[in-house]
Design a protein around this motif. Structure first.
Motif, PDB file in Angstrom:
ATOM      1  N   VAL A 139       0.878  -1.196  -0.041  1.00 39.16           N
ATOM      2  CA  VAL A 139      -0.167  -0.031  -0.068  1.00 39.16           C
ATOM      3  C   VAL A 139       0.971   1.209  -0.063  1.00 39.16           C
ATOM      4  N   LYS A 140       1.886   1.405   0.844  1.00 37.62           N
ATOM      5  CA  LYS A 140       2.813   2.314   0.731  1.00 37.62           C
ATOM      6  C   LYS A 140       3.397   2.719  -0.453  1.00 37.62           C
ATOM      7  N   ASP A 141       3.866   1.709  -1.389  1.00 37.85           N
ATOM      8  CA  ASP A 141       4.440   1.807  -2.528  1.00 37.85           C
ATOM      9  C   ASP A 141       3.437   2.567  -3.440  1.00 37.85           C
ATOM     10  N   ALA A 142       2.138   1.996  -3.592  1.00 40.26           N
ATOM     11  CA  ALA A 142       1.167   2.644  -4.412  1.00 40.26           C
ATOM     12  C   ALA A 142       0.833   4.232  -3.982  1.00 40.26           C
ATOM     13  N   ILE A 143       0.842   4.349  -2.746  1.00 44.55           N
ATOM     14  CA  ILE A 143       0.818   5.582  -2.250  1.00 44.55           C
ATOM     15  C   ILE A 143       1.866   6.745  -2.670  1.00 44.55           C
ATOM     16  N   ALA A 144       3.239   6.126  -2.662  1.00 42.59           N
ATOM     17  CA  ALA A 144       4.420   6.559  -3.012  1.00 42.59           C
ATOM     18  C   ALA A 144       4.254   7.230  -4.377  1.00 42.59           C
ATOM     19  N   LYS A 145       3.725   6.211  -5.415  1.00 45.73           N
ATOM     20  CA  LYS A 145       3.541   6.680  -6.762  1.00 45.73           C
ATOM     21  C   LYS A 145       2.517   7.912  -6.889  1.00 45.73           C
ATOM     22  N   GLU A 146       1.600   7.748  -6.247  1.00 45.42           N
ATOM     23  CA  GLU A 146       0.569   8.878  -6.340  1.00 45.42           C
ATOM     24  C   GLU A 146       0.955  10.113  -5.725  1.00 45.42           C
ATOM     25  N   VAL A 147       1.840   9.987  -4.701  1.00 50.19           N
ATOM     26  CA  VAL A 147       2.408  11.160  -4.062  1.00 50.19           C
ATOM     27  C   VAL A 147       3.618  11.973  -5.128  1.00 50.19           C
ATOM     28  N   LEU A 148       4.221  10.722  -5.822  1.00 49.58           N
ATOM     29  CA  LEU A 148       5.066  11.499  -6.782  1.00 49.58           C
ATOM     30  C   LEU A 148       4.347  12.244  -8.125  1.00 49.58           C
ATOM     31  N   SER A 149       3.190  11.643  -8.421  1.00 45.07           N
ATOM     32  CA  SER A 149       2.624  12.305  -9.425  1.00 45.07           C
ATOM     33  C   SER A 149       2.076  13.673  -8.769  1.00 45.07           C
ATOM     34  N   LYS A 150       1.404  13.717  -7.583  1.00 48.70           N
ATOM     35  CA  LYS A 150       1.124  14.790  -7.234  1.00 48.70           C
ATOM     36  C   LYS A 150       1.821  15.898  -6.985  1.00 48.70           C
ATOM     37  N   ASN A 151       3.206  15.247  -6.596  1.00 50.09           N
ATOM     38  CA  ASN A 151       4.437  16.303  -6.246  1.00 50.09           C
ATOM     39  C   ASN A 151       4.653  17.119  -7.901  1.00 50.09           C
ATOM     40  N   GLU A 152       4.978  16.242  -8.725  1.00 50.43           N
ATOM     41  CA  GLU A 152       5.006  16.786 -10.016  1.00 50.43           C
ATOM     42  C   GLU A 152       4.110  17.842 -10.557  1.00 50.43           C
ATOM     43  N   THR A 525      -4.602  27.389  -4.896  1.00 49.10           N
ATOM     44  CA  THR A 525      -4.382  26.240  -5.593  1.00 49.10           C
ATOM     45  C   THR A 525      -3.160  25.265  -4.785  1.00 49.10           C
ATOM     46  N   VAL A 526      -2.159  26.120  -4.874  1.00 48.28           N
ATOM     47  CA  VAL A 526      -0.837  25.513  -4.033  1.00 48.28           C
ATOM     48  C   VAL A 526      -1.190  24.900  -2.660  1.00 48.28           C
ATOM     49  N   GLU A 527      -1.897  25.828  -1.994  1.00 46.59           N
ATOM     50  CA  GLU A 527      -2.303  25.477  -0.706  1.00 46.59           C
ATOM     51  C   GLU A 527      -3.156  24.407  -0.580  1.00 46.59           C
ATOM     52  N   SER A 528      -4.247  24.174  -1.457  1.00 49.67           N
ATOM     53  CA  SER A 528      -5.191  23.082  -1.496  1.00 49.67           C
ATOM     54  C   SER A 528      -4.366  21.614  -1.789  1.00 49.67           C
ATOM     55  N   LYS A 529      -3.535  21.736  -2.807  1.00 51.49           N
ATOM     56  CA  LYS A 529      -2.958  20.569  -3.242  1.00 51.49           C
ATOM     57  C   LYS A 529      -2.034  19.987  -2.187  1.00 51.49           C
ATOM     58  N   THR A 530      -1.080  21.057  -1.680  1.00 46.83           N
ATOM     59  CA  THR A 530      -0.468  20.482  -0.609  1.00 46.83           C
ATOM     60  C   THR A 530      -0.940  20.056   0.580  1.00 46.83           C
ATOM     61  N   ALA A 531      -2.333  20.466   1.026  1.00 44.55           N
ATOM     62  CA  ALA A 531      -2.975  19.852   2.219  1.00 44.55           C
ATOM     63  C   ALA A 531      -3.329  18.416   1.781  1.00 44.55           C
ATOM     64  N   LEU A 532      -3.891  18.347   0.496  1.00 44.21           N
ATOM     65  CA  LEU A 532      -4.486  16.879  -0.174  1.00 44.21           C
ATOM     66  C   LEU A 532      -3.175  15.908  -0.135  1.00 44.21           C
ATOM     67  N   LEU A 533      -1.683  16.449  -0.501  1.00 47.15           N
ATOM     68  CA  LEU A 533      -0.776  15.656  -0.447  1.00 47.15           C
ATOM     69  C   LEU A 533      -0.289  15.230   0.951  1.00 47.15           C
ATOM     70  N   ASN A 534      -0.525  16.114   2.052  1.00 50.55           N
ATOM     71  CA  ASN A 534      -0.067  15.663   3.357  1.00 50.55           C
ATOM     72  C   ASN A 534      -1.168  14.730   3.809  1.00 50.55           C
ATOM     73  N   GLU A 535      -2.280  14.571   3.457  1.00 56.32           N
ATOM     74  CA  GLU A 535      -3.281  13.904   3.955  1.00 56.32           C
ATOM     75  C   GLU A 535      -3.061  12.280   3.319  1.00 56.32           C
ATOM     76  N   ILE A 536      -2.617  12.397   2.203  1.00 60.81           N
ATOM     77  CA  ILE A 536      -2.167  10.918   1.460  1.00 60.81           C
ATOM     78  C   ILE A 536      -1.053  10.392   2.098  1.00 60.81           C
ATOM     79  N   LYS A 537       0.037  11.496   2.430  1.00 65.87           N
ATOM     80  CA  LYS A 537       1.183  10.787   3.146  1.00 65.87           C
ATOM     81  C   LYS A 537       1.009  10.331   4.594  1.00 65.87           C
ATOM     82  N   VAL A 538      -0.003  11.045   5.252  1.00 61.33           N
ATOM     83  CA  VAL A 538      -0.441  10.420   6.683  1.00 61.33           C
ATOM     84  C   VAL A 538      -1.246   9.092   6.510  1.00 61.33           C
TER      85      VAL A 538
END
Length: 538
Positions: A139-152, A525-538
């Motif tokens: 599950v962590k690997d899948a989340i990491a890929k999603e996080v990478l996409s969101k980071n880009e 937009t940056v603020e909302s995307k950053t909040a979403l990314l933090n939720e995924i990481k958590v």
């Protein structure tokens, strides 16, 4: 208080002197090597000894030194207590304390291990936990890929935000520059207006001062006339002063003549009153000597009087003693013993009594009578001397009072003569001054006429002085007007340059506002995307 210690180390003799001085008992020390002073100061001496022996105080106390009390008690202790004492002397008690602490901590750790054994996992539980860890890793690997996409995606948006931010910074700088130039332009225009107004004022003031300068030229003769009149007034005031001084001296001379006559009369009167002073003084001295002689005579008669009374008292005492013997014989009778030889009187009784009575009447009483006559003569002479002395003393007192009165008048005579000399000298001095003042003449009408002339032109003179004071600004006003004219030209050039610069700056206010709105939207937009990314990481 001081203590000295001598010791030998490596064949060299050393000595240490430690002192405590003053009420505060401040410490001081000196260190000698072969009787030569090498170090002073308590701390410095301690450091020198440690450096020499390569041993600190604690090391010395635990190895080479033990107090007499500890050594004495060591022989009387039990084995266990003796062991503790030796370890203390060797400084091993710190090691014992550390060893005891380590043992306590070891026991505490064992107790904690026993307590945690009950909550440790079994083998089945460990396998289950390992499978759960593998699922979590997937599950962590899948989340990491999603996080990478969101980071880009987020980085792309941030890049756009930085680009807009740079454009906004450039627009802000352009706006600030244009506003700054506008402010400077307005300031230059206001300064130019102020300087023009100042130029107008200075021109008006210069015109007025030039007019006053022409007026002052017309008043120059009045000023010269006023100065000449002032000099004449000063001369007349000086002559008036001499005149008043002369009148004062003349009045003083009249008074001095009166004082001179009166002083001369007073001196003559006092001289007559003081006549015979030396004779009075001589008579007083003679009277004083007579009184002293009379007093000596009185004292001599008084001494004789006391001596006669003493002799009469002695004779009376012998009479009393003899009468007592006679009374005793009468009491004892003819059978009694003789008061002198203590033998019985018998037939000599009457002879002894008659003999004693004869001694009383013819010897002692006779002497008393003679002394009494002499005493009366002495008392009479003493009284005569005392009476004469009183008369002389009264006469002496009256003479002394007369002398004091004359002495007081003599002092008055001295003062009167001194005052007479003063009056005489003052009169001579005044005559000399009057002779000098004769050359000066004073005309009061002329003086008043000059004053009137001076008063008539005084207003014009004061006006000329005020004009001179005002015209002191003429040079300053001209210089200020010249500076203001130059400054106006400079400000005109500055205004033209600022206007040119202001027109050259291109700034689009609508574009600036549009870029600000876009930048704010991107930040959200940056603020909302950053909040979403933090939720995924958590």
């Amino acid at each position: 208080m001081s203590v000295e210690l001598e010791f030998e180390f490596e064949g060299i003799l050393y000595s240490v002197v430690r002192e405590f001085r003053g009420k505060a008992m401040s410490a001081n020390a000196k260190f000698y090597k072969n009787n030569s002073l090498t170090t002073t100061g308590a701390k410095e001496v301690t450091s020198a000894i440690i450096k020499l022996t390569k041993m600190s105080k604690d090391a010395f106390m635990h190895t080479l030194f033990a107090s007499q009390k500890e050594l004495t008690s060591l022989s009387t202790l039990k084995n266990e207590d003796r062991k503790k004492m030796i370890r203390k002397l060797l400084g091993l008690e710190k090691i014992d304390f550390v060893e005891k602490e380590l043992v306590e901590k070891s026991r505490e750790l064992k107790r904690e291990i026993e307590a945690f054994r009950e909550v440790l996992l079994g083998e089945d539980e460990i396998k289950l936990k390992q499978e759960q860890i593998k699922e979590s890793v997937t599950v962590k690997d899948a989340i990491a890929k999603e996080v990478l996409s969101k980071n880009e995606e987020l980085e792309h948006i941030k890049l756009r935000e930085r680009s807009i931010k740079k454009e906004l910074e450039l627009l802000s700088k352009t706006k600030e520059q244009k506003q700054k130039l506008f402010s400077e332009l307005e300031l230059a225009k206001n300064s130019k207006s102020s300087e023009i107004l100042n130029q107008v004022k200075l021109s008006a003031e210069l015109h007025q001062l030039e007019h006053k300068q022409e007026e002052l030229k017309k008043l120059e003769p009045v000023k010269a006339e006023y100065t000449a009149l002032q000099d004449q007034i000063k001369e007349q005031e000086k002559l008036k002063e001499f005149h008043l001084k002369k009148e004062g001296i003349l009045k003083e001379q009249t008074l001095l003549r009166e004082q001179y006559t009166k002083s001369k009369t007073d001196i003559n009167t006092l001289e007559r009153a003081c006549e015979g002073y030396e004779e009075f003084v001589l008579n007083a001295k003679n009277l004083e000597l007579n009184i002293a002689v009379l007093q000596e005579s009185v004292n001599a008669k008084h001494t004789i009087e006391n001596e006669l009374k003493a002799e009469m008292a002695a004779e009376q005492k012998q009479i009393d003693i003899t009468n007592a013997k006679i009374a005793k014989l009468h009491e004892l009778g003819s059978e009694g013993a003789c008061p002198t030889c203590t033998r019985p009187l018998i037939e000599e009784y009457d002879n002894v009594i008659n003999s004693l009575v004869t001694v009383v009447n013819e010897t002692h009483q006779k002497k008393i009578n003679e002394h009494n006559k002499q005493l009366q003569n002495v008392v009479t002479q003493k009284a005569a001397f005392e009476a004469e002395a009183k008369v002389k003393e009264k006469e002496f007192s009256e003479l002394i009072n007369s002398i004091k009165v004359i002495e007081s008048k003599l002092q008055d005579l001295k003062n009167a003569r001194e005052y007479f000399v003063h009056v005489e000298q003052k009169g001579v001095k005044n005559k000399e001054e009057l002779k000098e003042l004769e050359q000066y003449g004073y005309d009061e009408k002329l003086h008043n006429g000059i004053k009137s002339s001076l008063t008539a032109i005084e207003a014009q003179y004061k006006h000329s002085l005020s004009l001179e004071t005002e015209l002191k600004r003429l040079v300053l006003v001209k210089a200020d007007l010249e500076n203001v004219t130059k400054k106006i030209e400079e400000l005109k050039a500055t205004c033209q340059n600022k206007e040119t610069e202001f027109k050259l700056i291109i700034y689009d206010d609508v574009k600036h506002k549009h870029q600000l709105d876009e930048h704010e939207s991107i930040l959200k937009t940056v603020e909302s995307k950053t909040a979403l990314l933090n939720e995924i990481k958590v």
